[in-house]
Design an enzyme around this catalytic site. Sequence first.
Site, PDB file in Angstrom:
ATOM      1  N   ARG A  15       0.849  -1.212   0.000  1.00 55.31           N
ATOM      2  CA  ARG A  15       0.000   0.000   0.000  1.00 55.31           C
ATOM      3  C   ARG A  15       0.878   1.253   0.000  1.00 55.31           C
ATOM      4  O   ARG A  15       2.068   1.191   0.277  1.00 55.31           O
ATOM      5  CB  ARG A  15      -0.902   0.011   1.235  1.00 55.31           C
ATOM      6  N   ASP A  63       6.370 -10.346   8.917  1.00 58.19           N
ATOM      7  CA  ASP A  63       6.407  -9.225   9.858  1.00 58.19           C
ATOM      8  C   ASP A  63       7.834  -8.670   9.878  1.00 58.19           C
ATOM      9  O   ASP A  63       8.770  -9.356  10.300  1.00 58.19           O
ATOM     10  CB  ASP A  63       5.998  -9.729  11.251  1.00 58.19           C
ATOM     11  N   ASN A  90      10.767   0.460   4.216  1.00 55.29           N
ATOM     12  CA  ASN A  90       9.606   1.345   4.166  1.00 55.29           C
ATOM     13  C   ASN A  90       8.514   0.970   5.166  1.00 55.29           C
ATOM     14  O   ASN A  90       7.741   1.830   5.576  1.00 55.29           O
ATOM     15  CB  ASN A  90       9.032   1.324   2.737  1.00 55.29           C
ATOM     16  N   SER A 142      10.691  10.157   8.504  1.00 54.05           N
ATOM     17  CA  SER A 142       9.569  11.105   8.434  1.00 54.05           C
ATOM     18  C   SER A 142      10.080  12.464   8.880  1.00 54.05           C
ATOM     19  O   SER A 142      11.015  12.543   9.695  1.00 54.05           O
ATOM     20  CB  SER A 142       8.449  10.653   9.380  1.00 54.05           C
ATOM     21  N   TYR A 155       6.298   6.980  17.569  1.00 52.96           N
ATOM     22  CA  TYR A 155       6.590   7.050  16.124  1.00 52.96           C
ATOM     23  C   TYR A 155       7.820   7.936  15.867  1.00 52.96           C
ATOM     24  O   TYR A 155       8.726   7.580  15.108  1.00 52.96           O
ATOM     25  CB  TYR A 155       5.354   7.607  15.418  1.00 52.96           C
ATOM     26  N   VAL A 156       7.853   9.097  16.525  1.00 52.47           N
ATOM     27  CA  VAL A 156       8.965  10.031  16.323  1.00 52.47           C
ATOM     28  C   VAL A 156      10.271   9.406  16.816  1.00 52.47           C
ATOM     29  O   VAL A 156      11.316   9.525  16.164  1.00 52.47           O
ATOM     30  CB  VAL A 156       8.679  11.373  17.029  1.00 52.47           C
ATOM     31  N   ALA A 157      10.213   8.717  17.952  1.00 46.82           N
ATOM     32  CA  ALA A 157      11.426   8.050  18.453  1.00 46.82           C
ATOM     33  C   ALA A 157      11.921   7.031  17.420  1.00 46.82           C
ATOM     34  O   ALA A 157      13.122   6.932  17.143  1.00 46.82           O
ATOM     35  CB  ALA A 157      11.142   7.363  19.788  1.00 46.82           C
ATOM     36  N   LYS A 159      11.405   7.049  14.157  1.00 49.18           N
ATOM     37  CA  LYS A 159      11.869   7.698  12.916  1.00 49.18           C
ATOM     38  C   LYS A 159      13.164   8.471  13.138  1.00 49.18           C
ATOM     39  O   LYS A 159      14.006   8.550  12.235  1.00 49.18           O
ATOM     40  CB  LYS A 159      10.761   8.605  12.361  1.00 49.18           C
ATOM     41  N   ILE A 188       1.898  12.741   3.167  1.00 47.68           N
ATOM     42  CA  ILE A 188       1.697  12.040   1.891  1.00 47.68           C
ATOM     43  C   ILE A 188       0.380  11.268   1.936  1.00 47.68           C
ATOM     44  O   ILE A 188       0.090  10.587   2.930  1.00 47.68           O
ATOM     45  CB  ILE A 188       2.864  11.035   1.638  1.00 47.68           C
TER      46      ILE A 188
HETATM   47  P1  NAP Z   1       0.558   2.564   4.739  1.00 50.38           P
HETATM   48  O1  NAP Z   1      -0.231   3.089   3.597  1.00 50.38           O
HETATM   49  O2  NAP Z   1      -0.083   2.367   6.052  1.00 50.38           O
HETATM   50  O3  NAP Z   1       1.267   1.199   4.266  1.00 50.38           O
HETATM   51  C1  NAP Z   1       2.115   0.527   5.159  1.00 50.38           C
HETATM   52  C2  NAP Z   1       2.747  -0.655   4.468  1.00 50.38           C
HETATM   53  O4  NAP Z   1       3.639  -1.285   5.416  1.00 50.38           O
HETATM   54  C3  NAP Z   1       1.736  -1.718   4.077  1.00 50.38           C
HETATM   55  O5  NAP Z   1       2.198  -2.358   2.905  1.00 50.38           O
HETATM   56  C4  NAP Z   1       1.769  -2.691   5.262  1.00 50.38           C
HETATM   57  O6  NAP Z   1       1.407  -4.030   4.929  1.00 50.38           O
HETATM   58  C5  NAP Z   1       3.248  -2.629   5.610  1.00 50.38           C
HETATM   59  N1  NAP Z   1       3.534  -2.999   6.980  1.00 50.38           N
HETATM   60  C6  NAP Z   1       3.102  -2.420   8.133  1.00 50.38           C
HETATM   61  N2  NAP Z   1       3.608  -3.050   9.201  1.00 50.38           N
HETATM   62  C7  NAP Z   1       4.388  -4.051   8.719  1.00 50.38           C
HETATM   63  C8  NAP Z   1       5.162  -5.065   9.318  1.00 50.38           C
HETATM   64  N3  NAP Z   1       5.280  -5.181  10.645  1.00 50.38           N
HETATM   65  N4  NAP Z   1       5.807  -5.943   8.510  1.00 50.38           N
HETATM   66  C9  NAP Z   1       5.712  -5.852   7.172  1.00 50.38           C
HETATM   67  N5  NAP Z   1       4.998  -4.910   6.544  1.00 50.38           N
HETATM   68  C10 NAP Z   1       4.333  -4.027   7.309  1.00 50.38           C
HETATM   69  O7  NAP Z   1       1.829   3.530   5.039  1.00 50.38           O
HETATM   70  P2  NAP Z   1       2.480   4.708   4.179  1.00 50.38           P
HETATM   71  O8  NAP Z   1       1.771   5.958   4.528  1.00 50.38           O
HETATM   72  O9  NAP Z   1       2.623   4.300   2.765  1.00 50.38           O
HETATM   73  O10 NAP Z   1       3.903   4.797   4.897  1.00 50.38           O
HETATM   74  C11 NAP Z   1       5.034   4.086   4.413  1.00 50.38           C
HETATM   75  C12 NAP Z   1       6.259   4.564   5.181  1.00 50.38           C
HETATM   76  O11 NAP Z   1       6.410   5.977   5.038  1.00 50.38           O
HETATM   77  C13 NAP Z   1       6.145   4.292   6.692  1.00 50.38           C
HETATM   78  O12 NAP Z   1       7.416   3.965   7.198  1.00 50.38           O
HETATM   79  C14 NAP Z   1       5.712   5.641   7.238  1.00 50.38           C
HETATM   80  O13 NAP Z   1       6.074   5.809   8.573  1.00 50.38           O
HETATM   81  C15 NAP Z   1       6.452   6.585   6.317  1.00 50.38           C
HETATM   82  N6  NAP Z   1       5.861   7.910   6.251  1.00 50.38           N
HETATM   83  C16 NAP Z   1       4.600   8.101   5.749  1.00 50.38           C
HETATM   84  C17 NAP Z   1       4.080   9.392   5.690  1.00 50.38           C
HETATM   85  C18 NAP Z   1       2.727   9.688   5.127  1.00 50.38           C
HETATM   86  O14 NAP Z   1       2.331  10.866   5.183  1.00 50.38           O
HETATM   87  N7  NAP Z   1       2.004   8.735   4.588  1.00 50.38           N
HETATM   88  C19 NAP Z   1       4.842  10.472   6.156  1.00 50.38           C
HETATM   89  C20 NAP Z   1       6.105  10.231   6.678  1.00 50.38           C
HETATM   90  C21 NAP Z   1       6.621   8.950   6.711  1.00 50.38           C
HETATM   91  P3  NAP Z   1      -0.144  -4.537   4.995  1.00 50.38           P
HETATM   92  O15 NAP Z   1      -0.835  -3.933   3.797  1.00 50.38           O
HETATM   93  O16 NAP Z   1      -0.067  -6.002   4.918  1.00 50.38           O
HETATM   94  O17 NAP Z   1      -0.676  -3.998   6.302  1.00 50.38           O
END
Ligand code: NAP
Length: 247
Positions: A15, A63, A90, A142, A155-157, A159, A188
Amino acid sequence: MENQAKTALVTGGTRGIGRAIVVQLARTGYNVVFTYNSSDDLAKALCDEFNSSSEKVIGIKADAADFPSAENVISKTLEKFGRIDILVNNAGITKDTLILRMSPDDFDAVINANLKSTFNYTKLAVKAMLNLKWGRIINISSVVGITGNPGQSNYVASKAGVIGFSKSVAKEVATRNITVNVIAPGFIESDMTAKLNEKQKEAITNLIPQKKIGKPEDIAGLVKFLITEDASYITGQVICVDGGMTM
Ligand code: NAP
């Protein structure tokens, strides 16, 4: 082993940002192995998009916080494609709440999914990259890992930890043609940010100089650049992709 095209491993590929990175890498011609936590249907659909003639994109349920599962993913990747050139850490989760309400379990879960996972895959992929004498590691942090954010101390800790971890590993492998960089996304569009209500989204958008929310493809575009030879002299850096939010 089917082919010796460059191979990328992306954690959390089903995703949002991870999916956009998988799509970008697969379209660029890489073999891609991605992991996920529970979304079997999404994983299958993503693989089906690219595997009409041969199996170039593989999804593995694992996981990311679990070291033995990471070992299994690395073994399967090497068995199938023979190499790991690129790693994108990621996978990530949030469990937001104020510190007074945050349970130890919520703290541990976020640190493990976001930071321990980055250790797991980096440790194992570096070994494969040392054999190749080349590698690119990109860790997704992040902007809040730089600025802090109320309600997100876990989360901040995690990242901020990813940033310190990446700089240390970047120094360890700097002479080996392996770069380690961090992308710090701002706000995002994804399932993670879809949890916020309209009022919260409006408040955040007002803090962004470009006055718009980013797209997963904005992050994938930077990944595409960081894995090229043109980026070979960039290592240990934290690059914000945030519409100017943190300047
Ligand atoms: P998302 O839409 O929630 O997607 C998370 C993805 O990570 C999914 O594919 C999920 O798999 C997988 N996942 C979660 N926990 C996992 C685990 N323990 N083992 C394996 N896979 C796992 O998240 P996103 O917004 O795209 O964020 C992606 C990254 O960017 C994250 O590290 C997030 O902290 C960082 N980020 C995001 C934003 C933002 O605004 N979106 C901003 C800053 C940083 P399933 O589909 O199977 O659950």
